[in-house]
Design an enzyme around this catalytic site. Structure first.
Site, short mmCIF file in Angstrom:
data_model
loop_
_atom_site.label_atom_id
_atom_site.label_comp_id
_atom_site.label_asym_id
_atom_site.label_seq_id
_atom_site.Cartn_x
_atom_site.Cartn_y
_atom_site.Cartn_z
N TYR A 161 -11.19 -4.92 -2.79
CA TYR A 161 -11.82 -4.09 -3.82
C TYR A 161 -11.91 -4.84 -5.14
O TYR A 161 -11.89 -4.24 -6.22
CB TYR A 161 -11.03 -2.80 -4.05
CG TYR A 161 -10.92 -1.84 -2.87
CD1 TYR A 161 -11.55 -2.09 -1.66
CD2 TYR A 161 -10.18 -0.67 -2.99
CE1 TYR A 161 -11.43 -1.20 -0.58
CE2 TYR A 161 -10.06 0.22 -1.93
CZ TYR A 161 -10.69 -0.06 -0.73
OH TYR A 161 -10.56 0.83 0.32
N LYS A 212 -3.51 -8.80 8.27
CA LYS A 212 -4.51 -8.92 9.33
C LYS A 212 -4.90 -10.39 9.41
O LYS A 212 -6.08 -10.74 9.51
CB LYS A 212 -5.71 -8.01 9.03
CG LYS A 212 -6.66 -7.83 10.20
CD LYS A 212 -6.04 -7.08 11.37
CE LYS A 212 -6.91 -7.26 12.61
NZ LYS A 212 -6.34 -6.58 13.80
N ASP A 245 -3.61 -2.63 12.10
CA ASP A 245 -3.95 -1.67 13.16
C ASP A 245 -2.68 -1.18 13.86
O ASP A 245 -2.49 0.02 14.10
CB ASP A 245 -4.98 -2.25 14.15
CG ASP A 245 -4.68 -3.70 14.54
OD1 ASP A 245 -3.76 -4.32 13.96
OD2 ASP A 245 -5.38 -4.22 15.45
N ASP A 269 -4.96 1.50 0.99
CA ASP A 269 -5.78 2.68 0.74
C ASP A 269 -5.81 3.54 2.01
O ASP A 269 -5.57 4.75 1.97
CB ASP A 269 -7.19 2.23 0.34
CG ASP A 269 -8.12 3.39 0.02
OD1 ASP A 269 -7.62 4.49 -0.29
OD2 ASP A 269 -9.35 3.19 0.08
N ASP A 273 -3.52 7.33 3.01
CA ASP A 273 -4.04 8.64 3.43
C ASP A 273 -3.35 9.10 4.72
O ASP A 273 -3.02 10.28 4.87
CB ASP A 273 -5.57 8.58 3.67
CG ASP A 273 -6.37 9.01 2.44
OD1 ASP A 273 -5.90 8.74 1.31
OD2 ASP A 273 -7.45 9.60 2.60
C1 IPM Z 1 -7.32 6.40 -3.58
C2 IPM Z 1 -8.73 6.80 -3.52
C3 IPM Z 1 -9.59 5.85 -4.31
C4 IPM Z 1 -9.26 4.45 -3.94
C5 IPM Z 1 -11.02 6.19 -4.04
C6 IPM Z 1 -11.47 7.36 -4.86
C7 IPM Z 1 -11.94 5.05 -4.03
O1 IPM Z 1 -9.15 6.87 -2.20
O2 IPM Z 1 -6.73 6.50 -4.64
O3 IPM Z 1 -6.79 5.99 -2.55
O4 IPM Z 1 -9.43 4.02 -2.83
O5 IPM Z 1 -8.78 3.71 -4.78
MG MG Z 2 -7.77 6.34 -0.87
#
Ligand code: IPM
Ligand code: MG
Length: 375
Positions: A161, A212, A245, A269, A273
Site C-alpha cells: 500500500y 510470502k 495463506d 489488513d 479482519d
Molecule cells: C483497515 C481498513 C483500511 C485499510 C481500508 C479502509 C482501506 O480496511 O483499517 O484495515 O486497509 O487500511
Molecule cells: Mg482492513
C-alpha cells in the site's frame, strides 16, 4: 479459560523514545484532535468523547478536544479532505481520535488516500497495532475462541500500500496499471524492531513472522532476512515464521499458538479482519497508527469503517472506539485510566449489553451508558 494475558487491560505499545507530555498548572492535560469522518464515524467518536471525558474527570487529568470536519461532505464541497496547512495544525495535538472515512459518492481510493492514508504517511505512523481477543460475554464462531489473545502489528507506510505505481494508455486495449509493492530495509527494520519490543512486553514473549517469500521473491525475502537480523537483538523472544495463506488456517485451527504477529501492510489488513471476526465482530476491533518515535501525533480508530448500511440508526457498536481510546490513553502515558476503561468495557460486555453485530439488541447509547456506569 481466558489466558492470564487477557486480564492485562489495554495494549502496551512499547516506547522507543521518551514519554510526553504537557503538564499544565500541575495537572496533566492532553489535546485530542477528533476526526469523526463519515458514516457511523461521527456516532462512535461522539460516544468515545463522552467516555473519555468521564474517565479524565475521575482520573484527574485534563482532555481538550477539537473537532475537525475533514470528511467526504467537505471533499464534495471543496475538493479536499484536508485543507491547506491542515497537517501542520494537526501536528500540534497529542493524539488523534479518528472515526471512519468513505462515502458512496466518492471512490474509496480517493477518500482513503485523501484523508486516512494522508495522515498515516504524512505523520510516518509506521506501526499499526491491532489487538484481538475475545471479550467476556461475546461469542466467537470458533469453539476455542477464548484462546484468541493476539496483537497484529501491521507495517503501515509502505509494502503493498505504498501508493507507488501508475496507469498509462487509459481506455485503450493495451492499458497498463502497475501497483508496486515497496519494501525498504529501513522500513522493514523499524517495524520488526517495534514488533519484537511489543512481543517482549507481553507475557508469552512470542512473535510470529507472516510472509510470502516463497512466491514474492524480492520484497518478502528481504522482509524475512531483516526479521532474522533483528531477532538477534531479542534472544528472549521466541519466534516462528508462517506463510500468509497458512496463517489464516492456523488462526482458525490453532489460535492458542499465536500471540504477537508481524505482517506486511496487505497481509495484516486481511488477517486483522479475520482476527476481528473470530473475536466476535469487526465492531469491537480497535487500531492504533503509531509513530513510535513520537515526532508526530499517533492516531487511534475503530477498524470497522463508515458502515453506511447502519449509519444514523443508533445501533453502531461503540466498543471498538472505546478500546481505541484505551490504546490512546496508554500511548499518552495514562496506563491507569486505560486499564480502568478496559475493565469497564469488559464488565459491560460480560453483562451482555451488546449491539446487533454481537447478536444483542442494545443500542449505541445503551452500550455507552453501560460503560459509563462501570467506570
Ligand atoms: C483497515 C481498513 C483500511 C485499510 C481500508 C479502509 C482501506 O480496511 O483499517 O484495515 O486497509 O487500511
Ligand atoms: Mg482492513
Amino acid at each position: 479459560m481466558i489466558p492470564a494475558a487477557a486480564a492485562h487491560a489495554a495494549l502496551r505499545v512499547p516506547d522507543l523514545m521518551c514519554a510526553p507530555d504537557a503538564i499544565l498548572d500541575g495537572m496533566r492535560s492532553y489535546r485530542i484532535a477528533c476526526i469523526p469522518g463519515d458514516g457511523i464515524g461521527p456516532e462512535v467518536v461522539a460516544e468515545g468523547v463522552k467516555v473519555l471525558g468521564a474517565l479524565a474527570a475521575r482520573e484527574g487529568f485534563g482532555l481538550e478536544f477539537a473537532d475537525f470536519d475533514w470528511n467526504s461532505a467537505r471533499y464534495l464541497r471543496t475538493g479536499r479532505y484536508i485543507p491547506e496547512g491542515g497537517l501542520d495544525e494537526l501536528k500540534r495535538f497529542d493524539a488523534i481520535l479518528f472515526g471512519a472515512v468513505g462515502a458512496p459518492e466518492v471512490p474509496d481510493h480517493i477518500s482513503l488516500w485523501g484523508l486516512r492514508l494522508a495522515i498515516c504517511q504524512g505523520f510516518d505512523q509506521y506501526a499499526n497495532v491491532r489487538p484481538a481477543r475475545l471479550l467476556p460475554g461475546v461469542a466467537s464462531p470458533l469453539a476455542r475462541g477464548a484462546a484468541i489473545d493476539w496483537v497484529i502489528v501491521r507495517e503501515n507506510t509502505e509494502g503493498e500500500y505504498s501508493g507507488a505505481g501508475g496507469r498509462v494508455h487509459a481506455g485503450h486495449a493495451d492499458e497498463v496499471a502497475v501497483e508496486v509493492a515497496t519494501f525498504t530495509r529501513r522500513g522493514i527494520e523499524r517495524i520488526h524492531r517495534f514488533a519484537f519490543a511489543l512481543a517482549r512486553s507481553r507475557p508469552r514473549r512470542r512473535l510470529t513472522l507472516v510472509t510470502k517469500s516463497n512466491a514474492q521473491r524480492h520484497g518478502m525475502v528481504l522482509w524475512d532476512e531483516v526479521f532474522a537480523e533483528v531477532a538477534r537483538e531479542f534472544p528472549d523472544v521466541a519466534t516462528d515464521r508462517v506463510l500468509v495463506d497458512a496463517a489464516t488456517a492456523r488462526m482458525v485451527l490453532k489460535p492458542e499458538t499465536l500471540d504477537t504477529i508481524v505482517a506486511s501492510n496487505l497481509h495484516a489488513d486481511i488477517l486483522s479482519d479475520l482476527a476481528a471476526a473470530l473475536a466476535g465482530s469487526l465492531g469491537v476491533a480497535p487500531t492504533a497508527n503509531v509513530d513510535p518515535e513520537r515526532r508526530f501525533p499517533s492516531m487511534f480508530e475503530p477498524i470497522h469503517g463508515s458502515a453506511w448500511d447502519i449509519a444514523g440508526r443508533g445501533i453502531a457498536n461503540p466498543i471498538a472506539t472505546f478500546w481505541a481510546a484505551a490504546m490512546m490513553l496508554e500511548h499518552l502515558g495514562e496506563a491507569g485510566a486505560a486499564a480502568r476503561l478496559m475493565r469497564a468495557i469488559e464488565a459491560a460486555t460480560a453483562a451482555r449489553v451488546l449491539t446487533p453485530d454481537l447478536g444483542g439488541e442494545a443500542r449505541t447509547a445503551d452500550v455507552t451508558a453501560a460503560v459509563l456506569a462501570r467506570l
